[in-house]
Design an enzyme around this catalytic site. Sequence first.
Site, PDB file in Angstrom:
ATOM      1  N   LEU A  10       0.812  -1.080  -0.012  1.00 32.16           N
ATOM      2  CA  LEU A  10      -0.120  -0.226   0.002  1.00 32.16           C
ATOM      3  C   LEU A  10       0.757   1.414  -0.021  1.00 32.16           C
ATOM      4  CD1 LEU A  10      -2.729  -1.128   2.350  1.00 32.16           C
ATOM      5  CD2 LEU A  10      -3.004  -0.805  -0.060  1.00 32.16           C
ATOM      6  N   GLY A  11       2.127   1.069   0.525  1.00 31.10           N
ATOM      7  CA  GLY A  11       2.809   2.275   0.344  1.00 31.10           C
ATOM      8  C   GLY A  11       3.525   2.698  -0.598  1.00 31.10           C
ATOM      9  N   ASN A  38      12.677   6.248  13.051  1.00 31.75           N
ATOM     10  CA  ASN A  38      11.908   5.228  12.381  1.00 31.75           C
ATOM     11  C   ASN A  38      12.548   4.930  11.009  1.00 31.75           C
ATOM     12  OD1 ASN A  38       9.783   3.975  10.936  1.00 31.75           O
ATOM     13  ND2 ASN A  38       8.318   5.324  11.058  1.00 31.75           N
ATOM     14  N   TYR A  45      11.742   5.472   2.253  1.00 31.62           N
ATOM     15  CA  TYR A  45      11.905   6.901   1.464  1.00 31.62           C
ATOM     16  C   TYR A  45      13.219   6.989   0.745  1.00 31.62           C
ATOM     17  CZ  TYR A  45       7.738   8.445   4.049  1.00 31.62           C
ATOM     18  OH  TYR A  45       6.632   8.397   4.645  1.00 31.62           O
ATOM     19  N   LYS A  47      14.749   4.288  -0.572  1.00 31.98           N
ATOM     20  CA  LYS A  47      14.344   3.317  -1.773  1.00 31.98           C
ATOM     21  C   LYS A  47      13.588   4.147  -3.059  1.00 31.98           C
ATOM     22  CE  LYS A  47      11.260  -0.369  -2.754  1.00 31.98           C
ATOM     23  NZ  LYS A  47      10.169  -1.124  -2.272  1.00 31.98           N
TER      24      LYS A  47
END
Length: 76
Positions: A10-11, A38, A45, A47
């Site tokens: 979903l991300g 995190n 991000y 990636k």
Amino acid sequence: MIIKIKGKKLGALMMEKCIEIAKTENLKFLWLTVWEENKTAVDFYFKWGFEICGHRYFKIGKKIDDDYMMKKDVSA
């Protein structure tokens, strides 16, 4: 009830849509903030081509948290 979302891609779908909208709007960059501790999100991000470009400090109660400011060039 707990719904497991991690690992469902979903991300990636949301990121693809954000990039699509940014390009449609002729934006040069996408910007975001993410809590520096995190690691999963920061790696996600990275990636997607985001880079750390600063920090954002904010206070929650008596604690000061530190977020990375990240950006991605979407003009290409």
